[in-house]
Design an enzyme around this catalytic site. Structure first.
Site, PDB file in Angstrom:
ATOM      1  N   LYS A 260       0.740  -1.016  -0.150  1.00 46.36           N
ATOM      2  CA  LYS A 260       0.150   0.042   0.014  1.00 46.36           C
ATOM      3  C   LYS A 260       0.879   1.284   0.030  1.00 46.36           C
ATOM      4  O   LYS A 260       0.414   2.224  -0.461  1.00 46.36           O
ATOM      5  CB  LYS A 260      -0.929   0.118   1.266  1.00 46.36           C
ATOM      6  CG  LYS A 260      -2.079  -0.552   1.385  1.00 46.36           C
ATOM      7  CD  LYS A 260      -2.771  -0.330   2.458  1.00 46.36           C
ATOM      8  CE  LYS A 260      -4.107  -0.703   2.612  1.00 46.36           C
ATOM      9  NZ  LYS A 260      -5.017  -0.325   3.657  1.00 46.36           N
ATOM     10  N   ARG A 261       1.927   1.074   0.462  1.00 45.55           N
ATOM     11  CA  ARG A 261       2.717   2.240   0.628  1.00 45.55           C
ATOM     12  C   ARG A 261       3.696   2.630  -0.335  1.00 45.55           C
ATOM     13  O   ARG A 261       4.134   3.677  -0.616  1.00 45.55           O
ATOM     14  CB  ARG A 261       3.587   2.091   2.160  1.00 45.55           C
ATOM     15  CG  ARG A 261       2.981   2.482   3.421  1.00 45.55           C
ATOM     16  CD  ARG A 261       3.775   1.963   4.444  1.00 45.55           C
ATOM     17  NE  ARG A 261       3.922   0.421   4.535  1.00 45.55           N
ATOM     18  CZ  ARG A 261       2.849  -0.516   5.025  1.00 45.55           C
ATOM     19  NH1 ARG A 261       1.888   0.020   5.333  1.00 45.55           N
ATOM     20  NH2 ARG A 261       2.914  -1.549   5.054  1.00 45.55           N
TER      21      ARG A 261
END
Ligand code: GLU
Length: 481
Positions: A260-261
């Site tokens: 996600k990052r």
């Protein structure tokens, strides 16, 4: 298929929507549409500490931007609402109570420290480290004793002691041995229901027939199947168990899971960065699926027509940002020019250029072939829409350049009709025929003087659009500078 298909997308609203979510949504949506079924969009917001309203809004926006329409769900409603889990808490409390009443779940009073100690001992003895079932069969007296100590119980689901085999739509037959699936918590000690309960409860009550989701959730599937079997006994849903299909992992740089990052995982970055929804979706479809061996550009309608879940490749898919851009570029070229103009306007507005469709109409043919993402358009053509350009120091004209620009100014100043052809004719005459220059040396300084850059859309067409006055004044300004 006997029952009409009902598929769903049910993200949790935490952080920014990411690429993996969109891939899951797309495959579920395409599956539902291919089978003429329904698509449900539910929000799993039972974790007040991590969920946010902002993230919810972004999810709705991004689904709308992508064009993955839903028949039932948040914002549109439907017969099985509400579609936000935070508004369904009484339903989960009721289901948990019915599971308890039927003896299919039980209250467990173990403290964290006790659990950790027993887990450690099991690990040391080489046994599975899941819950050991110690509080499965407490007597009412034992329960009362723990309550008197002030312990708050969790609710655990009683896993029937058997192996779990199911036919994954992507991976084929999968078996989890009984020893690997222990009794699991469905309601926390503070009364909060967990994903383990809320997700299957809603899938059952919303009549979901097919669950397509990421491979990371594979290990929860035997537990969910067990819950469906329990639901059939207590009358939650229609007594059937959905089919499951687990989509492959998406890998990022360096062969690790795309997180996600990772910046390339942020969906909003694609919208703001000038991707077309159809370009991005086409690329996301390729993360596990192919329409044909010899073709990787297709429309959403073609995907719906051809989508076959049994042809999804279970192996991890690699996310390739360059390929994603290239596929988007293919979709840019497939657009009708007027459509492209309309879609470009917000990207011009975002950099402070106010332009209309009519204003972009002559520009689009110069750039449609030359861009992969829409943000490139204002960058490439800014010089057409501003009053003056500045020439970066490293591109400042030398003496030879000035001679060229002076000759160009003279020729264009004397030009009658201002068209691409007449501009080209006059510049070729003045710079190539008369000064004897090679094209690159002839047109390079003119391009820098007029556009402020060494790279631009085709020069003669650009000058026609820019107009005589601006062209001449920029050439003059470059000579004066
Ligand atoms: N809310 C879950 C998630 O975002 C959904 C999982 C599922 O599709 O079952 O991971």
């Amino acid at each position: 298929m006997s029952k009409p298909v009902v598929a769903r997308f049910c993200p949790s609203p935490t952080g920014n929507p990411h690429v993996g979510m969109a891939r899951t949504a797309l495959f579920s949506w395409a599956f539902a549409r291919h089978h003429g079924g329904r698509f449900v969009f539910r929000i799993e917001d039972t974790d007040a500490a991590r969920d946010s309203e902002e993230s919810y809004d972004l999810l709705v926006d991004v689904m709308r931007w992508l064009g993955l329409d839903w028949d039932e769900g948040v914002e549109v409603g439907g017969p099985n609402g509400p579609y936000r889990q935070s508004e369904r808490m009484d339903i989960y409390a009721d289901v948990a109570q019915r599971l308890l009443d039927a003896g299919l779940a039980y209250k467990a009073y173990d403290t964290e420290a006790e659990l950790a100690e027993r887990r450690e001992a099991a690990r040391a003895a080489g046994k599975p480290s899941g819950y050991d079932g110690l509080h499965r069969d407490l007597t009412p007296e034992q329960q009362a004793g723990y309550e008197a100590e002030g312990r708050q119980p969790v609710v655990r689901f009683k896993m029937p002691a058997k192996d779990w085999t199911f036919n994954d739509l992507v991976r084929g037959e999968i078996t989890f041995g009984a020893e690997n699936v222990q009794d699991f918590v469905i309601v926390r000690a503070n009364g909060q229901p967990l994903y383990t309960l809320t997700n299957p409860t809603d899938d059952a009550l919303m009549g979901i027939t097919h669950v397509l989701r990421g491979e990371d959730l594979l290990s929860s599937t035997p537990r969910q199947i067990a819950l469906y079997e329990a639901f059939a006994q207590i009358g939650v849903g229609d007594g059937s168990t959905p089919e499951f299909g687990h989509l492959p992992y998406v890998m990022g740089e360096g062969n690790r899971k795309l997180s996600k990052r990772d910046p390339e995982s942020n969906l909003l970055g694609y919208r703001d960065g000038g991707f077309l929804p159809e370009g991005l979706l086409n690329y996301l479809a390729l993360l596990g699926w192919a329409i044909a061996d010899d073709r990787d550009v297709f429309s959403l309608a073609e995907m719906v027509e051809a989508f076959d879940i049994s042809r999804v490749n279970p192996n991890p898919a690699r996310f390739d940002a360059k390929k994603c851009e290239a596929i988007n570029g293919d979709h840019v070229r497939l657009l009708a020019p007027e459509d492209l103009a309309t879609r470009l306007i917000p990207y011009y507005a975002a950099v402070g250029i106010d332009v209309s469709e009519a204003g972009l109409a002559p520009v689009v043919p110069l750039i449609q072939e030359r861009m992969a993402v829409l943000t490139e358009a204002p960058a490439m053509t800014r010089f057409l829409f501003v009053d003056d350009v500045s020439i970066p120091a490293e591109l400042a004209l030398d003496d030879a350049g000035r001679d060229v620009v002076r000759a160009a100014h003279g020729a264009l100043d004397a030009l009658g009709e201002w068209t691409t052809e007449s501009i080209e004719g006059s510049l070729r005459g003045a710079l190539i025929d008369e000064l004897g220059l090679k094209p690159r040396l002839a047109f390079g300084p003119v391009r820098v003087a007029v556009t402020g850059s060494r790279i631009s859309p085709p020069l003669f067409e650009s000058l026609e659009i820019l107009g005589r006055d601006k062209t001449l004044s920029r050439l003059a300004a470059a000579l004066a500078g």
